[in-house]
Design an enzyme around this catalytic site. Structure first.
Site, short mmCIF file in Angstrom:
data_model
loop_
_atom_site.label_atom_id
_atom_site.label_comp_id
_atom_site.label_asym_id
_atom_site.label_seq_id
_atom_site.Cartn_x
_atom_site.Cartn_y
_atom_site.Cartn_z
CE LYS A 49 -13.59 4.76 11.08
NZ LYS A 49 -14.09 5.16 9.77
CD GLN A 93 -13.67 3.67 6.25
OE1 GLN A 93 -14.07 3.48 7.39
NE2 GLN A 93 -12.82 4.64 5.94
CG ASP A 116 -18.78 8.40 9.67
OD1 ASP A 116 -18.00 8.54 10.64
OD2 ASP A 116 -18.60 7.59 8.76
#
Ligand code: NAP
Length: 283
Positions: A49, A93, A116
């Site tokens: 990422k 994460q 997200d």
């Protein structure tokens, strides 16, 4: 004739170019990633990422924290990032270590920085048909369908899997695009009866080749989200033999995977635009 391959790698590169142009236009765009613990796969994902974010000019801040970080310290850190004006997007994460309540962490994020798209406000907006930040994987699937001009209006879409990060959001996005949507899961009786009905079949389970070739209707579009690592490499949830029946099919690797990261970058720009009071560009 075998299915046309839906090339996610190629399309993701194009999305990244679009994002790079938008970042240039916006000036400084900031993304902070938060990784707690030593899960090796998570470190690999975060590295990927960061590389992607940096390549499009996003200023990426990489926070890697000890596995025993107390929950309240993580929540305080997230509150600080929420308040930090230089941060447009925050990405926590998952999975988090077991002593930290994942829902609590996600719910403590500013929904406007939740790139997200996991915060209940963002999930709820999607459910209401007024999406703002949508998880990268389903967003990437919709972009692939648009790119290959797959008709969704009136199409029968079958989604196998009902997770909050893939199955449920893709079902809602397809519904919003006027598909007739069926969601299947581990308790579904006679899966094949459903999959054979699908004009658009999305497999998001995590079981190697669960969808066998004879479970796919002739002329269907098959989106294989599954990532099953074996000694022989990475494979999807759909038997590659299904390409003999399908009209379009995503490969694994090189289909949905690259699109996910690209769409998270796109979300970062969407968040940055919204925070600056600008209208976001279509994805
Ligand atoms: P998940 O949270 O484990 O959900 C799996 C879903 O599959 C569940 O809803 C489960 O049903 C259902 N299921 C399990 N066995 C089934 C069966 N025999 N028949 C029908 N449904 C069944 O997984 P996820 O996070 O959605 O991920 C799914 C897969 O996509 C994984 O391989 C993951 O690695 C991959 N993935 C890829 C990307 C990407 O970027 N390419 C992104 C995210 C995920 P129940 O709800 O009844 O348990």
């Amino acid at each position: 004739m075998p299915a046309q391959v839906m090339d996610g790698k190629l399309l993701a590169a194009r999305v990244r170019e679009e994002v790079a142009l938008e970042v240039e236009e916006l000036g400084d765009v900031g993304l902070t990633t938060v990784l707690v613990g030593d899960d090796p796969a998570s470190h690999v994902y975060i590295n990927g990422k960061h590389k992607a974010a940096t390549s499009v000019g996003i200023h990426a801040n990489d926070l890697r924290l000890a596995a025993d970080l107390p929950e309240d310290e993580l929540l305080q850190l997230l509150a600080d990032l929420n308040a930090d004006d230089s941060v447009d997007g925050i990405l926590v994460q998952l999975p988090l270590p077991s002593h930290i309540d994942e829902s609590k962490a996600i719910e403590s994020l500013d929904p406007g920085k939740d790139v997200d798209g996991f915060h209940p406000i963002n999930a709820g907006r999607l459910y209401l048909g007024r999406p703002r930040l949508v998880p990268g994987t389903p967003l990437g699937i919709m972009r692939l369908l648009a790119e290959y001009r797959i008709e969704t209006v009136g199409a029968r879409a079958v989604v196998v899997g009902r997770s909050n990060i893939v199955g449920k959001p893709i079902a809602h996005l397809l519904l919003q695009e006027h598909a007739t949507v069926t969601i299947c899961h581990s308790r579904t009786v006679d899966l094949q009866r459903h999959t054979l009905d699908a004009d658009i079949l999305v497999a998001a389970v995590g079981q190697l080749h669960l969808i066998e070739a004879d479970m796919v209707k002739a002329g269907a579009t098959v989106i294989d989200v599954g990532m099953n690592r074996t000694d022989d490499g990475l494979f999807g949830d759909v038997d590659p033999g299904a390409a003999e029946h399908a009209a379009y099919m995503t490969p694994v690797p090189g289909g949905v995977g690259p699109m996910t990261i690209a769409m998270v970058l796109k979300n970062t720009v969407t968040a940055a635009r919204a925070r600056r009071g600008l209208v976001s560009r279509a994805s």
